[in-house]
Design a protein around this motif. Structure first.
Motif, short mmCIF file in Angstrom:
data_model
loop_
_atom_site.label_atom_id
_atom_site.label_comp_id
_atom_site.label_asym_id
_atom_site.label_seq_id
_atom_site.Cartn_x
_atom_site.Cartn_y
_atom_site.Cartn_z
N UNK A 57 -13.56 -8.33 9.68
CA UNK A 57 -12.62 -7.22 10.51
C UNK A 57 -13.59 -6.84 11.58
N UNK A 58 -14.69 -6.42 11.50
CA UNK A 58 -15.45 -5.68 12.46
C UNK A 58 -15.91 -6.47 13.50
N UNK A 59 -16.23 -8.10 13.17
CA UNK A 59 -16.43 -9.19 13.93
C UNK A 59 -15.27 -9.41 14.73
N UNK A 60 -13.94 -9.15 14.27
CA UNK A 60 -12.76 -9.31 14.89
C UNK A 60 -12.35 -8.25 16.05
N UNK A 61 -12.70 -7.18 15.36
CA UNK A 61 -11.84 -5.54 16.15
C UNK A 61 -13.01 -4.85 16.73
N UNK A 62 -14.14 -4.75 16.07
CA UNK A 62 -15.30 -4.03 16.54
C UNK A 62 -15.44 -2.67 15.73
N UNK A 63 -14.33 -2.71 14.77
CA UNK A 63 -14.45 -1.28 14.04
C UNK A 63 -14.36 -1.88 12.56
N UNK A 64 -14.82 -0.68 11.79
CA UNK A 64 -14.74 -1.10 10.26
C UNK A 64 -13.16 -0.68 9.90
N UNK A 65 -12.70 -1.16 8.73
CA UNK A 65 -11.44 -0.82 8.48
C UNK A 65 -10.80 0.62 8.48
#
Ligand SMILES: C[S@@+](CC[C@H](N)C(=O)[O-])C[C@H]1O[C@@H](n2cnc3c(N)ncnc32)[C@H](O)[C@@H]1O
Ligand code: SF4
Length: 430
Positions: free
Chosen positions: A362-370
């Motif tokens: 998720x972080x790789x995709x959005x730059x943030x943790x869930x």
């Protein structure tokens, strides 16, 4: 077996989720800020786009529950349309667009098979695509010449919806496409011809019960299609709601029906998402539904495309589409910016459907943790028992699979809402 307290918790969660989704669709998918664009706008991506979506907006008869973009078949208009479509395809290829696979959806894509063949042959002569996928109604396999598509279509998706004659009659499909028994024969014919066959089934109709859904899916599985897609009836939030809503059962019946779908299919099929099942014969069959977050280019009247946070919509007026192609060779006429939050929520739906929420991915995709990106959503999912913690990550429970399915219904409702508004957009003055 779920106790009544857990069931009440699930219904409370899904009722509030429905409310939140409907509210957020209205806010984030309004086309009031859609901007008309002129021909040639937008730069061509340097790497191939995953999917080229081609829309064929004609059907012999219109089903009451369906809100896809289509009109009643008129041969002259449809032939002009296919001709314009091929011009648009030539144009996008000449401009440098490349794609890996083609998804031809409708409407009824096989409505003029000679035109469909010419269109696929054109694409194959100009590109090196990996796969062509087509949607069809069942009667084509009785009245058409599907063997002519052999070697051209890799994946054929047939809309059956149900093999139960009572359900086919209540949705008006019995008169159009024949009895359940006849449709089973048509599917078997398609399976002999195409490398991959998907069968679309639906549930959530008033006349259905968990038992009838279970029986329906056992019948589907007995035919051995490669994929089975199970759509809960979506009534949307706009004008179509009244028409399709008359056919819908109690929303709380959807949970036992979802369990019936799973129970019937998971014996021999792998659940890729709570709405798609693939045959478990060694090689997994890739899920082909266009919602994996990849960029998508759409051609034809009523087609959508998405590049990152930019949404593009082609003219929904078929005569206007033909005129635009004739004059400027392109028909994408409105664009809308999507909020990054909506894209992240879409990503959440996909992860929930897959069965796990991986913080690193998720972080790789959005730059943030869930938790950073989606604090409210994560609290809701934990409190409703939809996910459980596993180390740094989360796993979807069975209730969570159902919540992912409800999110998918929300996604379909959002698409309906966009189509409804797009039909009302003023024609561009190109
Ligand atoms: C656009 S249709 C094309 C299929 C083909 N024309 C046919 O009817 O057999 C693709 C699929 O969307 C699904 N669908 C259509 N309307 C729907 C609705 N209101 N809710 C959920 N699924 C729907 C059906 O399962 C259908 O097979
Ligand atoms: S369900 Fe298929 S045949 Fe029926 S109106 Fe929709 S696209 Fe046409």
């Amino acid at each position: 077996m779920m106790n009544s307290l857990s069931k009440t918790r699930l219904y409370l969660a899904t009722d509030s989720l429905d409310w939140m989704i409907n509210r957020s669709i209205k806010q984030s998918l309004s086309l009031q800020d859609a901007v008309p664009i002129s021909a040639g706008t937008g730069c061509v991506p340097s790497k191939p786009i995953e999917t080229l979506y081609i829309h064929i907006p004609f059907c012999h008869t219109l089903c009451r529950f369906c809100s896809f973009h289509k009109v009643k078949f008129q041969e002259t208009l449809a032939r002009e349309y296919f001709q314009a479509l091929r011009l648009e395809i030539r144009e996008i290829i000449a401009r440098g667009y490349r794609f890996n696979r083609v998804y031809i959806g409708g409407g009824t894509t096989t409505i003029l098979e000679d035109e469909l063949i010419k269109t696929i042959e054109l694409i194959k002569s100009l590109t090196t695509i990996r796969e062509v996928s087509c949607e069809s109604d069942p009667i084509y396999f009785s009245e058409g010449n599907p063997e002519l598509l052999k070697g051209l279509v890799d994946r054929m998706s047939i809309g059956v919806q149900s093999f139960d004659d009572a359900i086919l009659k209540s949705t008006g499909r019995f008169e159009k496409f024949g009895s359940g028994k006849q449709q089973a024969d048509y599917v078997s014919r398609a399976i002999e011809l195409f490398p991959t066959v998907n069968v679309d089934m639906m549930y959530g109709f008033k006349v259905q019960t968990a038992e009838s859904v279970h029986e329906d899916l056992l019948q589907t599985m007995a035919l051995n299609p490669d994929q089975i897609t199970t759509y809960p009836l979506t009534i949307g939030i706009g004008k179509n709601r009244k028409k399709a809503g008359c056919l819908a059962g109690d929303p709380h019946e959807l949970w036992p029906q979802f369990l019936a779908v799973k129970q019937a299919l998971t014996e021999r099929y792998v659940m890729e998402f709570p709405w798609t099942f693939s045959r478990n014969f060694g090689q997994p069959v890739q899920n082909k539904y266009v919602l994996d977050g990849e960029d998508c280019l759409g051609v034809g009247s009523g087609a959508f495309g998405r590049f990152g946070e930019q949404f593009r919509i082609s003219s929904f007026d078929i005569a206007d589409y033909i005129r635009l192609i004739d004059r400027v060779k392109t028909a994408t006429c409105y664009t809308k910016s999507l909020e990054s939050k909506s894209l992240i929520q879409h990503h959440l739906m996909i992860m929930m459907g897959h069965g796990h929420l991986d913080n690193q991915v998720f972080k790789a995709h959005t730059g943030h943790s869930l938790w950073r990106a989606l604090p409210l959503e994560m609290s809701f999912l934990l409190a409703s028992g939809a996910i459980v913690k596993r180390g740094d990550n989360y796993q979807t429970t069975e209730q969570g699979q159902f919540i992912a399915l409800k999110m998918f219904v929300g996604f379909l409702s959002g698409m309906d809402y966009l189509r409804e508004q797009a039909r009302e957009l003023p024609l561009t003055s190109i």
